[in-house]
Scaffold this motif. Structure first.
Motif, PDB file in Angstrom:
ATOM      1  N   SER A  35       0.824  -1.208   0.000  1.00  0.00           N
ATOM      2  CA  SER A  35       0.000   0.000   0.000  1.00  0.00           C
ATOM      3  C   SER A  35       0.859   1.260   0.000  1.00  0.00           C
ATOM      4  O   SER A  35       2.046   1.228   0.339  1.00  0.00           O
ATOM      5  CB  SER A  35      -0.927   0.011   1.215  1.00  0.00           C
ATOM      6  OG  SER A  35      -0.173   0.204   2.386  1.00  0.00           O
ATOM      7  N   ALA A  36       0.246   2.373  -0.354  1.00  0.00           N
ATOM      8  CA  ALA A  36       0.943   3.662  -0.372  1.00  0.00           C
ATOM      9  C   ALA A  36       1.415   4.047   1.028  1.00  0.00           C
ATOM     10  O   ALA A  36       2.480   4.634   1.181  1.00  0.00           O
ATOM     11  CB  ALA A  36       0.031   4.737  -0.945  1.00  0.00           C
ATOM     12  N   SER A  37       0.664   3.691   2.052  1.00  0.00           N
ATOM     13  CA  SER A  37       1.079   4.023   3.422  1.00  0.00           C
ATOM     14  C   SER A  37       2.285   3.183   3.850  1.00  0.00           C
ATOM     15  O   SER A  37       3.187   3.683   4.515  1.00  0.00           O
ATOM     16  CB  SER A  37      -0.079   3.856   4.403  1.00  0.00           C
ATOM     17  OG  SER A  37      -0.516   2.528   4.440  1.00  0.00           O
ATOM     18  N   GLU A  38       2.322   1.904   3.453  1.00  0.00           N
ATOM     19  CA  GLU A  38       3.496   1.071   3.742  1.00  0.00           C
ATOM     20  C   GLU A  38       4.719   1.617   3.018  1.00  0.00           C
ATOM     21  O   GLU A  38       5.819   1.665   3.584  1.00  0.00           O
ATOM     22  CB  GLU A  38       3.262  -0.372   3.288  1.00  0.00           C
ATOM     23  CG  GLU A  38       2.266  -1.143   4.108  1.00  0.00           C
ATOM     24  CD  GLU A  38       2.008  -2.511   3.509  1.00  0.00           C
ATOM     25  OE1 GLU A  38       2.158  -3.503   4.237  1.00  0.00           O
ATOM     26  OE2 GLU A  38       1.662  -2.575   2.307  1.00  0.00           O
ATOM     27  N   ALA A  40       5.248   4.727   2.112  1.00  0.00           N
ATOM     28  CA  ALA A  40       5.660   5.975   2.767  1.00  0.00           C
ATOM     29  C   ALA A  40       6.441   5.697   4.046  1.00  0.00           C
ATOM     30  O   ALA A  40       7.423   6.388   4.332  1.00  0.00           O
ATOM     31  CB  ALA A  40       4.437   6.834   3.066  1.00  0.00           C
ATOM     32  N   GLN A  41       6.034   4.702   4.812  1.00  0.00           N
ATOM     33  CA  GLN A  41       6.758   4.354   6.042  1.00  0.00           C
ATOM     34  C   GLN A  41       8.150   3.828   5.731  1.00  0.00           C
ATOM     35  O   GLN A  41       9.109   4.132   6.437  1.00  0.00           O
ATOM     36  CB  GLN A  41       5.991   3.304   6.835  1.00  0.00           C
ATOM     37  CG  GLN A  41       4.775   3.838   7.528  1.00  0.00           C
ATOM     38  CD  GLN A  41       4.011   2.731   8.252  1.00  0.00           C
ATOM     39  OE1 GLN A  41       4.255   1.543   8.060  1.00  0.00           O
ATOM     40  NE2 GLN A  41       3.082   3.138   9.095  1.00  0.00           N
ATOM     41  N   LYS A  45       9.325  10.332   2.091  1.00  0.00           N
ATOM     42  CA  LYS A  45       8.709  11.231   1.113  1.00  0.00           C
ATOM     43  C   LYS A  45       9.539  11.264  -0.166  1.00  0.00           C
ATOM     44  O   LYS A  45      10.761  11.388  -0.118  1.00  0.00           O
ATOM     45  CB  LYS A  45       8.622  12.631   1.714  1.00  0.00           C
ATOM     46  CG  LYS A  45       7.941  13.625   0.835  1.00  0.00           C
ATOM     47  CD  LYS A  45       7.870  14.990   1.487  1.00  0.00           C
ATOM     48  CE  LYS A  45       7.257  15.977   0.518  1.00  0.00           C
ATOM     49  NZ  LYS A  45       7.265  17.318   1.045  1.00  0.00           N
ATOM     50  N   THR A  49       6.442  13.898  -7.348  1.00  0.00           N
ATOM     51  CA  THR A  49       5.255  13.082  -7.594  1.00  0.00           C
ATOM     52  C   THR A  49       4.602  13.561  -8.876  1.00  0.00           C
ATOM     53  O   THR A  49       4.381  14.750  -9.058  1.00  0.00           O
ATOM     54  CB  THR A  49       4.252  13.212  -6.428  1.00  0.00           C
ATOM     55  OG1 THR A  49       4.897  12.828  -5.224  1.00  0.00           O
ATOM     56  CG2 THR A  49       3.041  12.356  -6.649  1.00  0.00           C
ATOM     57  N   GLY A  80      -3.607   3.355  -5.290  1.00  0.00           N
ATOM     58  CA  GLY A  80      -3.074   3.289  -3.931  1.00  0.00           C
ATOM     59  C   GLY A  80      -2.192   2.095  -3.632  1.00  0.00           C
ATOM     60  O   GLY A  80      -1.737   1.941  -2.505  1.00  0.00           O
TER      61      GLY A  80
END
Length: 91
Positions: A35-38, A40-41, A45, A49, A80
């Motif tokens: 996922s996009a959140s994984e 990002a972690q 950043k 983009t 996502g």
């Protein structure tokens, strides 16, 4: 003269505003379907983009290389989720 000063300050500070290149250890942990959140972690950043103008739901994320780590990483997100991962050596 007042408009020249912010532009000059932006040019001088731009190298410090860029994200760090993506180290190989972090790159190896990336995979399709994450996922996009994984992402990002793990990767932090991106430097740049680029959303897809065709409206297909794709977004390209760029981590630019530097002198110490000359690899540019491009990751494509589709709705996502990571759908494509590229890493190229910058000449």
């Amino acid at each position: 003269m007042k408009t020249l000063l912010p532009a000059l300050a932006g040019l001088l500070l731009s190298p410090w505003l860029m994200a760090d290149p993506l180290p190989f250890e972090q790159f190896m942990r990336l995979h399709r379907g994450m996922s996009a959140s994984e992402l990002a972690q793990l990767a932090g950043k991106p430097d740049y983009t680029r959303p897809d103008p065709a409206g297909s739901g794709d977004t390209e994320l760029f981590w630019l290389g530097d002198i110490d780590l000359p690899y540019t990483t491009v990751i494509t997100l589709h709705q996502g989720l990571v759908s494509d991962i590229h890493r190229n050596k910058r000449l």
